[in-house]
Design a protein around this motif. Structure first.
Motif, mmCIF file in Angstrom:
data_model
loop_
_atom_site.group_PDB
_atom_site.id
_atom_site.type_symbol
_atom_site.label_atom_id
_atom_site.label_comp_id
_atom_site.label_asym_id
_atom_site.label_seq_id
_atom_site.Cartn_x
_atom_site.Cartn_y
_atom_site.Cartn_z
ATOM 1 N N GLY A 62 51.780 52.352 -98.865
ATOM 2 C CA GLY A 62 52.664 51.701 -99.826
ATOM 3 C C GLY A 62 51.913 50.738 -100.724
ATOM 4 O O GLY A 62 52.143 50.689 -101.931
ATOM 5 N N ASN A 63 51.004 49.993 -100.129
ATOM 6 C CA ASN A 63 50.216 49.037 -100.910
ATOM 7 C C ASN A 63 49.333 49.715 -101.947
ATOM 8 O O ASN A 63 49.019 49.116 -102.977
ATOM 9 C CB ASN A 63 49.341 48.187 -99.982
ATOM 10 C CG ASN A 63 50.142 47.213 -99.170
ATOM 11 O OD1 ASN A 63 51.263 46.851 -99.520
ATOM 12 N ND2 ASN A 63 49.579 46.782 -98.060
ATOM 13 N N LEU A 64 48.930 50.955 -101.687
ATOM 14 C CA LEU A 64 48.060 51.686 -102.604
ATOM 15 C C LEU A 64 48.815 52.692 -103.466
ATOM 16 O O LEU A 64 48.202 53.481 -104.182
ATOM 17 C CB LEU A 64 46.946 52.396 -101.835
ATOM 18 C CG LEU A 64 45.655 51.611 -101.587
ATOM 19 C CD1 LEU A 64 44.825 51.466 -102.829
ATOM 20 C CD2 LEU A 64 45.855 50.301 -100.910
ATOM 21 N N GLY A 65 50.134 52.660 -103.395
ATOM 22 C CA GLY A 65 50.936 53.490 -104.286
ATOM 23 C C GLY A 65 51.067 54.950 -103.902
ATOM 24 O O GLY A 65 51.433 55.770 -104.745
ATOM 25 N N ALA A 66 50.794 55.289 -102.655
ATOM 26 C CA ALA A 66 50.955 56.672 -102.193
ATOM 27 C C ALA A 66 52.417 56.868 -101.779
ATOM 28 O O ALA A 66 52.780 56.740 -100.613
ATOM 29 C CB ALA A 66 50.011 56.965 -101.034
ATOM 30 N N VAL A 67 53.256 57.169 -102.751
ATOM 31 C CA VAL A 67 54.707 57.140 -102.577
ATOM 32 C C VAL A 67 55.187 58.120 -101.500
ATOM 33 O O VAL A 67 55.884 57.733 -100.566
ATOM 34 C CB VAL A 67 55.417 57.418 -103.922
ATOM 35 C CG1 VAL A 67 56.920 57.459 -103.748
ATOM 36 C CG2 VAL A 67 55.012 56.381 -104.955
ATOM 37 N N ARG A 68 54.851 59.378 -101.639
ATOM 38 C CA ARG A 68 55.355 60.372 -100.686
ATOM 39 C C ARG A 68 54.744 60.164 -99.302
ATOM 40 O O ARG A 68 55.426 60.314 -98.290
ATOM 41 C CB ARG A 68 55.085 61.788 -101.178
ATOM 42 C CG ARG A 68 55.736 62.833 -100.287
ATOM 43 C CD ARG A 68 56.014 64.142 -101.014
ATOM 44 N NE ARG A 68 56.847 64.983 -100.185
ATOM 45 C CZ ARG A 68 56.386 65.792 -99.226
ATOM 46 N NH1 ARG A 68 55.090 65.859 -99.007
ATOM 47 N NH2 ARG A 68 57.201 66.524 -98.509
ATOM 48 N N LEU A 69 53.478 59.787 -99.241
ATOM 49 C CA LEU A 69 52.833 59.513 -97.964
ATOM 50 C C LEU A 69 53.544 58.360 -97.255
ATOM 51 O O LEU A 69 53.787 58.409 -96.048
ATOM 52 C CB LEU A 69 51.349 59.199 -98.184
ATOM 53 C CG LEU A 69 50.466 59.079 -96.957
ATOM 54 C CD1 LEU A 69 50.514 60.337 -96.097
ATOM 55 C CD2 LEU A 69 49.029 58.790 -97.383
#
Length: 114
Positions: A62-69
């Motif tokens: 979440g902090n790195l913007g990996a939305v689906r992950l």
């Protein structure tokens, strides 16, 4: 579940804040994420361990913007209260999603390395 894999706004904000350390942040995330994916694979039959790994992986993703992950990790965390045998498909989805976003992060890291 949305089809957005990376949130470009998150990456842009991180790049502004981290400046020259941004590529190192991406590298650290990639290394850490690979270890978490491997840990998920090894813990396939341990629902409690899967939940703990998914929780921390959800936060970093979440902090790195990996939305689906992030969404997949959240789903695994929530469903880890059930039988582990039913969680294998989610572990596979997380593995596949990381395989998809890894080259995107690697490309992003390359753009900022000197």
């Amino acid at each position: 579940m949305v089809d957005l894999h990376l949130d470009p706004d998150v990456l842009s904000s991180l790049q502004e804040v981290m400046e020259s350390e941004y590529p190192k942040l991406l590298e650290t995330f990639l290394d850490d994420s690979q270890k978490r994916v491997e840990a998920l694979r090894k813990a396939r039959d341990d629902a409690k361990a899967l939940g703990l790994i998914a929780h921390s992986f959800k936060g970093s993703s979440g902090n790195l913007g990996a939305v689906r992950l992030t969404q997949l990790c959240q789903q695994l965390e929530e469903e880890s209260a059930g039988p582990a045998a039913e969680l294998g498909a989610l572990v596979d989805q997380i593995d596949q999603e990381f395989a998809l976003v890894r080259p995107l992060y690697e490309s992003e890291r390359q753009r900022f390395q000197l």
